[in-house]
Design a protein around this motif. Structure first.
Motif, mmCIF file in Angstrom:
data_model
loop_
_atom_site.group_PDB
_atom_site.id
_atom_site.type_symbol
_atom_site.label_atom_id
_atom_site.label_comp_id
_atom_site.label_asym_id
_atom_site.label_seq_id
_atom_site.Cartn_x
_atom_site.Cartn_y
_atom_site.Cartn_z
ATOM 1 N N PHE A 246 0.839 -1.197 0.000
ATOM 2 C CA PHE A 246 0.000 0.000 0.000
ATOM 3 C C PHE A 246 0.876 1.249 0.000
ATOM 4 N N LEU A 247 1.887 1.265 0.870
ATOM 5 C CA LEU A 247 2.775 2.422 0.964
ATOM 6 C C LEU A 247 3.814 2.409 -0.158
ATOM 7 N N ASP B 251 3.527 1.482 -3.089
ATOM 8 C CA ASP B 251 2.885 1.967 -4.299
ATOM 9 C C ASP B 251 3.020 3.488 -4.458
ATOM 10 N N ILE B 252 3.181 4.186 -3.351
ATOM 11 C CA ILE B 252 3.292 5.654 -3.410
ATOM 12 C C ILE B 252 4.677 6.109 -2.956
ATOM 13 N N GLY B 253 5.628 5.176 -2.989
ATOM 14 C CA GLY B 253 7.006 5.571 -2.721
ATOM 15 C C GLY B 253 7.356 5.705 -1.255
ATOM 16 N N LEU B 254 6.549 5.129 -0.373
ATOM 17 C CA LEU B 254 6.826 5.217 1.058
ATOM 18 C C LEU B 254 7.082 3.821 1.618
ATOM 19 N N SER B 255 7.720 3.779 2.786
ATOM 20 C CA SER B 255 8.014 2.467 3.363
ATOM 21 C C SER B 255 7.498 2.316 4.792
ATOM 22 N N MET B 256 7.202 3.449 5.437
ATOM 23 C CA MET B 256 6.825 3.407 6.849
ATOM 24 C C MET B 256 5.534 4.179 7.067
ATOM 25 N N PRO B 257 4.570 3.590 7.794
ATOM 26 C CA PRO B 257 3.412 4.412 8.176
ATOM 27 C C PRO B 257 3.895 5.525 9.104
ATOM 28 N N SER B 258 3.353 6.725 8.919
ATOM 29 C CA SER B 258 3.901 7.854 9.669
ATOM 30 C C SER B 258 2.933 8.410 10.694
ATOM 31 N N GLY B 259 1.750 7.828 10.811
ATOM 32 C CA GLY B 259 0.731 8.406 11.694
ATOM 33 C C GLY B 259 0.865 7.949 13.128
ATOM 34 N N GLU B 260 -0.262 7.735 13.786
ATOM 35 C CA GLU B 260 -0.255 7.343 15.191
ATOM 36 C C GLU B 260 0.526 6.051 15.379
ATOM 37 N N VAL C 35 -1.946 0.170 9.612
ATOM 38 C CA VAL C 35 -2.292 1.126 8.559
ATOM 39 C C VAL C 35 -3.800 1.131 8.307
ATOM 40 N N GLN D 298 -5.232 3.186 10.961
ATOM 41 C CA GLN D 298 -4.871 4.599 10.744
ATOM 42 C C GLN D 298 -5.750 5.248 9.693
ATOM 43 N N THR D 299 -6.054 4.501 8.647
ATOM 44 C CA THR D 299 -6.793 5.127 7.538
ATOM 45 C C THR D 299 -8.303 4.906 7.620
#
Lengths: 460, 460
Positions: free
Chosen positions: A278-279, A281-290, A295, A298-299
């Motif tokens: 999921f991340l 796919d958008i160029g991220l590797s770590m969830p950044s929220g709470e 995830v 979080q979403t």
């Protein structure tokens, strides 16, 4: 053979005709945002009216200041529940047209990787989806001469252009449209093989804040070091909105936020969702929220504070050594459970006003206040519909949530005091709103069969 | 009567002719940014060459890729110091022309509140100012047949358009132009009655930083709560640049910052500067920078970190619930004393890179690196010039600083290893760069007399 089995069989044998009917509807260029297509929108509505009347509904076109609504009624057995089915016949514009492989209003059946797909604007969003319900009704009528529930249908023609006529229309027709439960077919399956019911959608409060300092833009050489810089003030205030753990610091922000039941969390954990994909796919590797939230939590189940835009000072090419007179940000809060959007917005404004240094003022502009919608996980209709979907797809229906909003659900709740079951057969790769929109033939056929089952299940 | 008194008397009796000459120069439309005025720029340069040759200078026009330079030499007595006088003959454009009360290139003498003023584009910036020096030289020559110092003059024609030819020209003519000290006449008096020498100018390091997170803009409903928001990251990083006391937190930022000598601080305290009026003029009431520093210290003698622009996400009308892929800010640091602009910029980049969370990267764009200039308060020429000004104006010359930059001063220091005395007779209300630019007749006349005195003082 049971009435349901006869109905399902009818739906299957009807498939060629069902596709022809869907193609007829898909050929109508009902782009609601563009006034050039006004007549086409009416034509699509009228086509549905005719179709529903031919099935024994009492259907009519209802004028609005915008595009007309389609309203249709069909009686059900004595004591059977009353359902309101909602869909929309309008579609998104087709631009950029040059990226389409086939003409958007010439529906085309193509086989891709062994699966047949219907390519056309609106095939998935929402003409294909709404026709699954119409074909389910046809199946029931042709097989048994009746519907298992009392059914009211509402098809809107302005969903893709902000639904300006919807709330007034719901208010004016509340008596007529109010049912026991709403069925909304504008969502996705969990994946190509797993049906899903969306039970929670986040709400939103959104505001624009502008911090004002000096009466005009200043030269940073002459005034820098003494004059207040509103970009600094704004940055600090926005930075203060989250603590180290990613939690939102606004006073009372989490009032009304409820923990997701363990059973639901476990189901989510079993969905095979990959945070990495999921991340990734958008160029991220770590969830950044709470921290310490998955995830999906979080979403789907946790509220957020996001700065959606920020601007201040000189932002063009090159450099200007200016100290701006003002700086502003657009901030939105995704809300869950029983969070009060008005209280959240108030807390945001208080957060800012409490932190304003001398000589600074803040002005605000309201952009939206919508509460979250959350279906009671114990609602009997939810279980009935989930079991019906499970029976059709041979796989447990996923009870999921959505991070965004589907305004109609809130409208049904507020204007008609009615819960909604969000069931749809679209897939994440359907390219809705994009070139080469498609709907799986499997979604279309099994979607119709699913509704046939859901109607029977709700009638039990 | 001393040679100086004879010279001063000559300047006074020459005033009518001096005004006629200044008016001739002011009539030449030497707008350097606009190619339409190219010939006029050359004409202004040539006019000055002719004027200086008529005074016994060896003057010539020097071609550059842009507008020509005027260079002139005049011998001085054996052993006398060599001074380089700098001014610029180009002017700002006149727009908005409709706000001028008199035509910008038809110089007009008007009496306002009992004081005569010369209205014209360039009257104050910088033709009026540079002609004070020419008239001082004329006075000396006519009174004594000589100049008390060896004098080189450099008049530039591109100051108002970024001085693109200046550095290469200085490098090519370093041998020819190098003098004991430079005199620059492009600054203000402290007030209408108090002459001033500007001894310090802040330098600057400026950078643009962009924080990158996801590979594309995201829907905040779908991704919000899990995806990194670069506006949050940027806000936090910028907020961290100052501590609670208003001090800049970058590592080693204050290296090379020296305390202003007590004597100078006391002089500043005695200037009658009103922080209340200075800030009140721009709608502020409280200095917001470093605690326990006067506003004059904050803007003249202390370094700053200012965000001059910030942008990210959706900043248009209305609202978009986007999580931006990137956010950026333009940040500048005003520097003092011996701060190294390269080290400051490095510390800024380190400050950011040290604070980047997972999945974020930062890219930078350099916009400028200029050290501060700071005259040695014990420089003998400073005292001599200050005494000369005090004698002319009957009031102690103010030893002041400036918060911004005057690039020529750094260029003289770096290319010609030469200190500059910044002495000018402009007033804050001269409306330079604006409609109705003016120069006080008193500034013109006493300015010429001041230079006559300064030349003699430097020769001692």
């Amino acid at each position: 053979m049971s009435a349901l089995d006869q109905t399902l069989s009818k739906i299957d044998t009807n498939m060629d005709g069902a596709l022809e009917r869907l193609f007829e509807l898909l050929k109508i260029e009902s782009v609601s945002t563009d006034p050039a297509y006004k007549a086409s929108c009416t034509k699509a509505g009228q086509w549905l009216v005719d179709e529903l009347n031919s099935l024994g509904f009492d259907a009519s076109l209802r004028e609005t200041p915008g595009h007309p609504m389609v309203v249709a009624h069909h009686e059900g057995p004595e004591g059977a529940p009353h359902v309101l089915f909602y869909g929309h016949y309008d579609v998104q514009p087709v631009d950029p047209i040059e990226l389409w492989d086939t003409a958007p209003f010439e529906p085309t059946l193509k086989e891709v990787n062994g699966a047949k797909r219907i390519y056309a604007r609106g095939s998935s969003d929402d003409k294909g989806q709404l026709m699954t319900f119409v074909e389910a009704c046809r199946g029931w009528k042709e097989a048994t001469g009746a519907l298992p529930c009392r059914v009211t249908i509402l098809f809107e023609g302005e969903e893709e252009s902000g639904s300006p006529s919807l709330v007034p229309f719901l208010e004016a027709t509340a008596e007529e449209l109010k049912a026991d439960i709403a069925l909304v077919c504008d969502t996705n399956m969990w994946d190509a093989n797993t049906p899903a019911i969306t039970t929670a959608l986040r709400g939103m409060a959104s505001d624009e804040v502008t911090i004002h300092a000096a009466s005009r833009d200043l030269h940073s050489g002459y005034y820098g070091g003494a004059a207040q810089n509103p970009i600094h003030v704004l940055s600090k205030i926005l930075a203060d909105m989250h603590d180290e753990s990613g939690a939102v610091t606004l006073e009372g922000f989490y009032d009304g936020v409820e923990e997701t039941p363990d059973g639901i969390k476990q189901m989510w954990a079993g969905l095979g969702f990959s945070a990495k994909d999921f991340l990734g796919d958008i160029g991220l590797s770590m969830p950044s929220g709470e921290a310490n939230r998955s995830v999906l939590e979080q979403t789907w189940a946790r509220p957020t504070a996001e700065v959606n835009g920020i601007t201040g000072g000189y932002t063009g090419e090159g450099f200007k050594t200016v100290i701006a007179a003002q700086a502003s940000a657009k901030v939105s809060f995704r809300l869950v459970g029983k969070q009060d959007p008005h209280k959240v917005a108030e807390a945001f404004r208080k957060h800012i006003n409490d932190r304003l240094p001398e000589d600074c003022t803040a002005t605000f502009k309201e952009h939206g206040r919508n509460p979250a919608t959350q279906l009671d996980y114990n609602l009997p209709e939810l279980k009935k519909a989930a079991d019906a979907l499970t029976a059709e797809w041979g796989k447990d229906a996923a009870i999921i949530a959505g991070g965004g909003s589907i305004p109609i659900v809130g409208n049904f709740k507020r204007q008609l005091s009615m819960d909604s079951l969000l069931i749809g057969y679209a897939l994440a790769d359907d390219a809705i709103h994009s070139p080469n929109e498609k709907y799986e033939l499997k979604s279309f056929q099994k979607g119709a069969r699913s509704w046939a089952r859901v109607l029977e299940a709700l009638a039990q």
